[in-house]
Design a protein around this motif. Structure first.
Motif, short mmCIF file in Angstrom:
data_model
loop_
_atom_site.label_atom_id
_atom_site.label_comp_id
_atom_site.label_asym_id
_atom_site.label_seq_id
_atom_site.Cartn_x
_atom_site.Cartn_y
_atom_site.Cartn_z
N CYS A 146 -10.46 -3.99 3.75
CA CYS A 146 -9.64 -3.15 4.64
C CYS A 146 -8.31 -3.82 4.96
CB CYS A 146 -10.40 -2.85 5.93
SG CYS A 146 -11.80 -1.75 5.69
N ILE A 147 -8.34 -5.10 5.26
CA ILE A 147 -7.11 -5.82 5.60
C ILE A 147 -6.17 -5.87 4.39
CG2 ILE A 147 -6.16 -8.07 6.24
CD1 ILE A 147 -8.76 -8.43 7.96
N ALA A 148 -6.71 -6.28 3.24
CA ALA A 148 -5.88 -6.37 2.03
C ALA A 148 -5.37 -4.99 1.63
CB ALA A 148 -6.67 -6.99 0.89
N GLY A 149 -6.22 -3.99 1.73
CA GLY A 149 -5.81 -2.62 1.39
C GLY A 149 -4.70 -2.11 2.29
N ALA A 150 -4.83 -2.38 3.59
CA ALA A 150 -3.80 -1.93 4.53
C ALA A 150 -2.46 -2.57 4.21
CB ALA A 150 -4.22 -2.26 5.96
N ILE A 151 -2.47 -3.85 3.89
CA ILE A 151 -1.22 -4.54 3.58
C ILE A 151 -0.62 -4.03 2.28
CG2 ILE A 151 -0.22 -6.79 2.98
CD1 ILE A 151 -2.27 -8.00 4.99
N VAL A 152 -1.44 -4.01 1.24
CA VAL A 152 -0.93 -3.61 -0.07
C VAL A 152 -0.55 -2.13 -0.10
CG1 VAL A 152 -1.47 -3.40 -2.52
CG2 VAL A 152 -2.11 -5.46 -1.28
N GLU A 153 -1.46 -1.29 0.32
CA GLU A 153 -1.18 0.15 0.26
C GLU A 153 -0.16 0.56 1.31
OE1 GLU A 153 -2.28 1.76 -2.29
OE2 GLU A 153 -3.61 0.15 -2.89
N GLY A 154 -0.19 -0.11 2.45
CA GLY A 154 0.70 0.26 3.54
C GLY A 154 2.14 -0.17 3.34
N ALA A 155 2.36 -1.19 2.56
CA ALA A 155 3.72 -1.71 2.42
C ALA A 155 4.18 -1.85 0.98
CB ALA A 155 3.82 -3.07 3.11
N LEU A 156 3.36 -2.46 0.16
CA LEU A 156 3.78 -2.73 -1.22
C LEU A 156 4.12 -1.45 -1.95
CD1 LEU A 156 4.25 -4.85 -3.36
CD2 LEU A 156 1.85 -4.73 -3.96
N GLU A 157 3.31 -0.44 -1.79
CA GLU A 157 3.59 0.83 -2.46
C GLU A 157 4.93 1.40 -2.03
OE1 GLU A 157 1.94 2.71 -4.83
OE2 GLU A 157 0.68 0.95 -5.10
N LYS A 158 5.26 1.23 -0.75
CA LYS A 158 6.55 1.73 -0.25
C LYS A 158 7.70 0.95 -0.89
CE LYS A 158 4.39 4.53 2.39
NZ LYS A 158 3.38 5.03 1.49
N MET A 159 7.55 -0.37 -0.99
CA MET A 159 8.59 -1.19 -1.58
C MET A 159 8.78 -0.85 -3.06
SD MET A 159 7.93 -4.91 0.02
CE MET A 159 7.88 -5.15 1.78
N ILE A 160 7.67 -0.66 -3.75
CA ILE A 160 7.73 -0.36 -5.18
C ILE A 160 8.49 0.94 -5.43
CG2 ILE A 160 6.29 0.41 -7.12
CD1 ILE A 160 4.28 -1.76 -6.21
N HIS A 161 8.27 1.91 -4.55
CA HIS A 161 8.92 3.21 -4.74
C HIS A 161 10.22 3.33 -3.94
CE1 HIS A 161 5.61 4.47 -7.18
NE2 HIS A 161 4.76 4.11 -6.24
#
Length: 186
Positions: A146-161
């Motif tokens: 949950c913690i890793a998912g929140a960080i990656v999905e919550g932010a990394l995806e936004k940065m990538i796009h």
């Protein structure tokens, strides 16, 4: 273990940087050893003394950046993260923001799920290795996911796009979600 010679370190770093620079502007599958050599200004023999091929360079760059991320997180404690996730979330997001172009290229603008999975795995491993009093391994694994998912999905995806991401706001939002769930947004 003997320390690597400075000229060797510089050559390897030049090759990795050339790979990163190239991968920002083109598909990794189209990057050639010749183009890396030209940009890094090293010989073919130097390249093959340290790397098998372009994908080996990619893997070493990924491993380096992921290790750096883990080190930037420092010591973790799941209990502290559960109580106040903000400091760790902020560190992870700051790392992502500081390395956004490299991460974007390594993930092929979000198309390379292998890199994203490696990133999540290293975040989870950092939490698994943390000091905590939770005895149930299944609970720890769920919390880590949950913690890793929140960080990656919550932010990394936004940065990538290329969605603008205010570091402070993102860290607060993800932290609130981690500590209070959806109830924190009422």
């Amino acid at each position: 273990m003997a320390e690597e010679r400075r000229d060797v370190r510089k050559a390897k770093q030049a090759i990795k940087q050339a790979f990163i620079d190239l991968s920002i502007h083109q598909d990794i599958r189209k990057i050639t050893v010749s183009r890396i050599l030209e940009l890094a200004d090293v010989s073919r023999g130097t390249f093959y003394a340290h790397f098998k091929d372009v994908y080996d360079v990619q893997e070493q760059v990924e491993d380096e950046i992921l290790q750096e991320c883990l080190e930037s997180m420092g010591e973790s404690d799941i209990n502290q993260i559960a109580e106040d996730p903000y400091p760790q979330v902020y560190k992870c997001l700051a790392f992502l923001q500081n390395h956004a172009e490299t991460i974007k290229s390594l993930s092929a603008n979000g198309q390379n799920s292998t890199f994203l999975m490696k990133y999540k795995a290293i975040l989870k491993q950092g939490l698994l290795d943390s000091a905590h009093t939770i005895k149930d391994d299944a609970t720890v694994a769920i919390l880590d996911a949950c913690i890793a998912g929140a960080i990656v999905e919550g932010a990394l995806e936004k940065m990538i796009h290329a969605v603008p991401l205010d570091l402070e706001t993102a860290a607060k939002t993800i932290s609130l979600f981690l500590s209070q769930g959806l109830k924190g947004f009422h």
